[in-house]
Write an enzyme that holds these catalytic residues in place. Structure first.
Site, PDB file in Angstrom:
ATOM      1  N   HIS A   1      58.790 -48.239  -7.229  1.00 63.31           N
ATOM      2  CA  HIS A   1      58.753 -48.922  -8.521  1.00 63.31           C
ATOM      3  C   HIS A   1      59.393 -48.016  -9.571  1.00 63.31           C
ATOM      4  O   HIS A   1      59.165 -46.804  -9.583  1.00 63.31           O
ATOM      5  CB  HIS A   1      57.294 -49.232  -8.891  1.00 63.31           C
ATOM      6  CG  HIS A   1      57.167 -49.867 -10.240  1.00 63.31           C
ATOM      7  ND1 HIS A   1      58.020 -50.853 -10.670  1.00 63.31           N
ATOM      8  CD2 HIS A   1      56.293 -49.657 -11.258  1.00 63.31           C
ATOM      9  CE1 HIS A   1      57.676 -51.222 -11.892  1.00 63.31           C
ATOM     10  NE2 HIS A   1      56.635 -50.511 -12.275  1.00 63.31           N
TER      11      HIS A   1
ATOM     12  N   ASN B   1      61.679 -50.198 -17.006  1.00 62.13           N
ATOM     13  CA  ASN B   1      60.728 -50.821 -16.089  1.00 62.13           C
ATOM     14  C   ASN B   1      60.837 -52.340 -16.228  1.00 62.13           C
ATOM     15  O   ASN B   1      60.475 -52.896 -17.264  1.00 62.13           O
ATOM     16  CB  ASN B   1      59.321 -50.326 -16.454  1.00 62.13           C
ATOM     17  CG  ASN B   1      58.230 -50.938 -15.581  1.00 62.13           C
ATOM     18  OD1 ASN B   1      58.490 -51.831 -14.783  1.00 62.13           O
ATOM     19  ND2 ASN B   1      57.020 -50.457 -15.750  1.00 62.13           N
TER      20      ASN B   1
ATOM     21  N   CYS C   1      53.697 -55.405 -11.726  1.00 64.88           N
ATOM     22  CA  CYS C   1      54.791 -54.611 -11.151  1.00 64.88           C
ATOM     23  C   CYS C   1      54.749 -54.552  -9.625  1.00 64.88           C
ATOM     24  O   CYS C   1      55.726 -54.161  -8.995  1.00 64.88           O
ATOM     25  CB  CYS C   1      54.792 -53.202 -11.738  1.00 64.88           C
ATOM     26  SG  CYS C   1      54.906 -53.195 -13.525  1.00 64.88           S
TER      27      CYS C   1
HETATM   28  N1  COA Z   1      58.395 -41.392 -28.845  1.00 64.76           N
HETATM   29  C1  COA Z   1      57.858 -40.262 -29.342  1.00 64.76           C
HETATM   30  N2  COA Z   1      56.570 -39.942 -29.177  1.00 64.76           N
HETATM   31  C2  COA Z   1      55.802 -40.798 -28.490  1.00 64.76           C
HETATM   32  C3  COA Z   1      56.291 -41.996 -27.955  1.00 64.76           C
HETATM   33  C4  COA Z   1      57.650 -42.275 -28.166  1.00 64.76           C
HETATM   34  N3  COA Z   1      58.232 -43.391 -27.688  1.00 64.76           N
HETATM   35  N4  COA Z   1      55.292 -42.639 -27.313  1.00 64.76           N
HETATM   36  C5  COA Z   1      54.198 -41.873 -27.428  1.00 64.76           C
HETATM   37  N5  COA Z   1      54.501 -40.769 -28.155  1.00 64.76           N
HETATM   38  C6  COA Z   1      53.622 -39.672 -28.533  1.00 64.76           C
HETATM   39  C7  COA Z   1      52.169 -40.067 -28.562  1.00 64.76           C
HETATM   40  O1  COA Z   1      51.861 -40.685 -29.803  1.00 64.76           O
HETATM   41  C8  COA Z   1      51.491 -38.729 -28.393  1.00 64.76           C
HETATM   42  O2  COA Z   1      51.477 -38.084 -29.627  1.00 64.76           O
HETATM   43  P1  COA Z   1      50.187 -37.215 -30.065  1.00 64.76           P
HETATM   44  O3  COA Z   1      50.082 -36.123 -29.032  1.00 64.76           O
HETATM   45  O4  COA Z   1      50.551 -36.748 -31.418  1.00 64.76           O
HETATM   46  O5  COA Z   1      49.033 -38.169 -30.030  1.00 64.76           O
HETATM   47  C9  COA Z   1      52.463 -37.970 -27.484  1.00 64.76           C
HETATM   48  O6  COA Z   1      53.695 -38.650 -27.550  1.00 64.76           O
HETATM   49  C10 COA Z   1      51.999 -37.898 -26.043  1.00 64.76           C
HETATM   50  O7  COA Z   1      51.601 -39.199 -25.656  1.00 64.76           O
HETATM   51  P2  COA Z   1      51.109 -39.486 -24.199  1.00 64.76           P
HETATM   52  O8  COA Z   1      50.752 -40.938 -24.079  1.00 64.76           O
HETATM   53  O9  COA Z   1      50.099 -38.456 -23.776  1.00 64.76           O
HETATM   54  O10 COA Z   1      52.473 -39.196 -23.423  1.00 64.76           O
HETATM   55  P3  COA Z   1      52.714 -39.135 -21.874  1.00 64.76           P
HETATM   56  O11 COA Z   1      53.268 -37.841 -21.513  1.00 64.76           O
HETATM   57  O12 COA Z   1      51.533 -39.643 -21.096  1.00 64.76           O
HETATM   58  O13 COA Z   1      53.870 -40.207 -21.707  1.00 64.76           O
HETATM   59  C11 COA Z   1      54.127 -42.470 -21.002  1.00 64.76           C
HETATM   60  C12 COA Z   1      53.639 -41.546 -22.097  1.00 64.76           C
HETATM   61  C13 COA Z   1      53.840 -43.903 -21.427  1.00 64.76           C
HETATM   62  C14 COA Z   1      55.613 -42.286 -20.860  1.00 64.76           C
HETATM   63  C15 COA Z   1      53.414 -42.120 -19.668  1.00 64.76           C
HETATM   64  O14 COA Z   1      52.029 -41.994 -19.887  1.00 64.76           O
HETATM   65  C16 COA Z   1      53.649 -43.140 -18.624  1.00 64.76           C
HETATM   66  O15 COA Z   1      54.762 -43.370 -18.198  1.00 64.76           O
HETATM   67  N6  COA Z   1      52.569 -43.776 -18.136  1.00 64.76           N
HETATM   68  C17 COA Z   1      52.695 -44.799 -17.162  1.00 64.76           C
HETATM   69  C18 COA Z   1      53.228 -46.014 -17.831  1.00 64.76           C
HETATM   70  C19 COA Z   1      53.680 -47.050 -16.885  1.00 64.76           C
HETATM   71  O16 COA Z   1      54.196 -46.733 -15.862  1.00 64.76           O
HETATM   72  N7  COA Z   1      53.499 -48.313 -17.267  1.00 64.76           N
HETATM   73  C20 COA Z   1      53.923 -49.416 -16.537  1.00 64.76           C
HETATM   74  C21 COA Z   1      53.054 -49.601 -15.359  1.00 64.76           C
HETATM   75  S1  COA Z   1      53.803 -50.655 -14.211  1.00 64.76           S
END
Ligand code: COA
Length: 338
Positions: free
Chosen positions: A265, A295, A122
């Site tokens: 980004h 993204n 990215c």
């Molecule tokens: N729909 C519903 N629930 C979802 C889900 C979805 N699409 N994806 C994950 N969950 C659930 C998980 O299973 C978890 O459930 P649990 O508590 O029962 O285990 C819960 O939501 C929380 O998951 P978590 O990973 O802690 O959520 P978060 O608040 O961290 O959000 C992201 C997840 C991926 C959106 C966030 O971490 C993020 O954006 N991270 C950076 C990712 C990124 O930028 N990647 C590209 C880099 S260039």
């Protein structure tokens, strides 16, 4: 990695045109609700994304790159024969070799251009920008075409709700030049790139390379798709984007109040809000389009810059701050006077 200003007298480099391209097909959050156990509310609340674009099955990364490049060249008034360097940032190249940049070179007829790809996920577009600035600044190139293009839909696991809701396809491009043709004070003022290779396992595509070559078994296990620890990545993203932008601001002596627009980004609205709040930049000075495209990896920031410029969000003479992070981990930032 900072700019070394000694012992060379560098030539000034300006961004003279941008372009972008996204595929026609929209995949909305409600479409995803039918594919995996997710909801529109969860995706919007946790990421800000409402829909993303998906390339046609026969649409290659180089096709999207070429479309974006043509628009950037048109905006810049640059002819194919004038381009002497093409860099494509991508993690989804057409084949592994030759480079996607070589396909673009042939498509646009830039017969005088050297062409190569770089891989910084990215952060790819700003890595390409910094690389091109070095070539031009040292007199090794005069007009460079830098592109970021991704067909991420090809490496997403469409059964994994924690990643498949995040990504989309698209491409963005810019033309950089020194010498005649530069209007007013337009300039790439400074740029910063960095990496932390101890964190490669937070976000990666594990299979398909020399470490885990493609086999029937690992295709079945989907090792050719994105694997991510989103939560950890989130924290590193906020930290590194903030640090990279702050070091750039300090080094250039730019007053943060003089930054007309921040183009970050486009991964997650909560990351963007956390970073810009820490930089003291008000929301009205931040450009966000991730609700439409998700993204698109390296392409995200240049698609956003292109849309921002075409929408008149920054005018000639304004300072725009770009800041990104991605797999590697990698991060980058750039201060550009439009
Ligand atoms: N729909 C519903 N629930 C979802 C889900 C979805 N699409 N994806 C994950 N969950 C659930 C998980 O299973 C978890 O459930 P649990 O508590 O029962 O285990 C819960 O939501 C929380 O998951 P978590 O990973 O802690 O959520 P978060 O608040 O961290 O959000 C992201 C997840 C991926 C959106 C966030 O971490 C993020 O954006 N991270 C950076 C990712 C990124 O930028 N990647 C590209 C880099 S260039």
């Amino acid at each position: 990695m900072n700019d070394l200003t000694q012992p060379f007298k560098r030539l000034p480099v300006a961004l003279i045109g941008t372009g972008s391209y996204v595929p026609e097909r929209r995949l909305t959050n409600s479409d995803l609700e039918k594919m995996v156990d997710t909801t529109n509310e969860w995706i919007v609340e946790r990421t800000g994304i409402e829909e993303r674009r998906i390339a046609a099955p026969d649409e290659k990364t180089s096709d999207m790159a070429t479309n974006a490049a043509r628009k950037a060249m048109e905006a810049a008034g640059a002819r194919p024969g004038e381009i002497d360097l093409i860099i494509v940032a991508t993690i989804t190249p057409d084949p592994f070799t030759p480079s996607t940049a070589c396909y673009v070179q042939a498509n646009i007829g830039a017969v005088n251009a050297a062409a190569f790809d770089i891989s910084a996920a990215c952060s790819g577009f700003l890595y390409a920008l910094k690389t091109a600035v070095q070539y031009i600044g040292c007199g090794q190139a005069r007009t460079a075409l830098i592109i970021a293009s991704e067909k991420l839909s090809h490496i997403v696991n469409w059964e994994d709700r924690s990643t498949c809701v995040l990504f989309g396809d698209g491409a963005g491009a810019a033309v950089l030049r020194t010498g005649t043709g530069i209007e007013g004070d337009s300039a790439i003022l400074a740029s910063d790139i960095g990496a932390d290779g101890t964190l490669t396992d937070i976000l990666l595509v594990p299979g398909g390379g020399s470490a885990i070559p493609t086999t029937e078994e690992n295709i079945h296990e989907k090792l050719y798709t994105v694997a991510m620890r989103g939560n950890e990545l989130f924290r590193h993203a906020v930290q590194h984007m903030k640090d990279s932008a702050l070091s750039l601001i300090k080094r250039t002596g730019i007053d943060p109040n003089d930054i007309a627009l921040v183009v970050p980004h486009q991964a997650n609205l909560r990351i963007i809000n956390a970073v810009t709040a820490r930089l003291g930049i008000p929301p009205e000075k931040v450009f966000v389009n991730l609700q439409k495209y998700g993204n698109t990896s390296g392409a995200a920031c240049i698609i956003a810059l292109d849309e921002a410029l075409r929408a008149g969000r920054a005018k000639k003479g304004d300072i725009v701050l770009m800041v990104t992070f991605g797999a590697g981990l990698t991060w980058s930032s750039a201060a550009i006077r439009i």
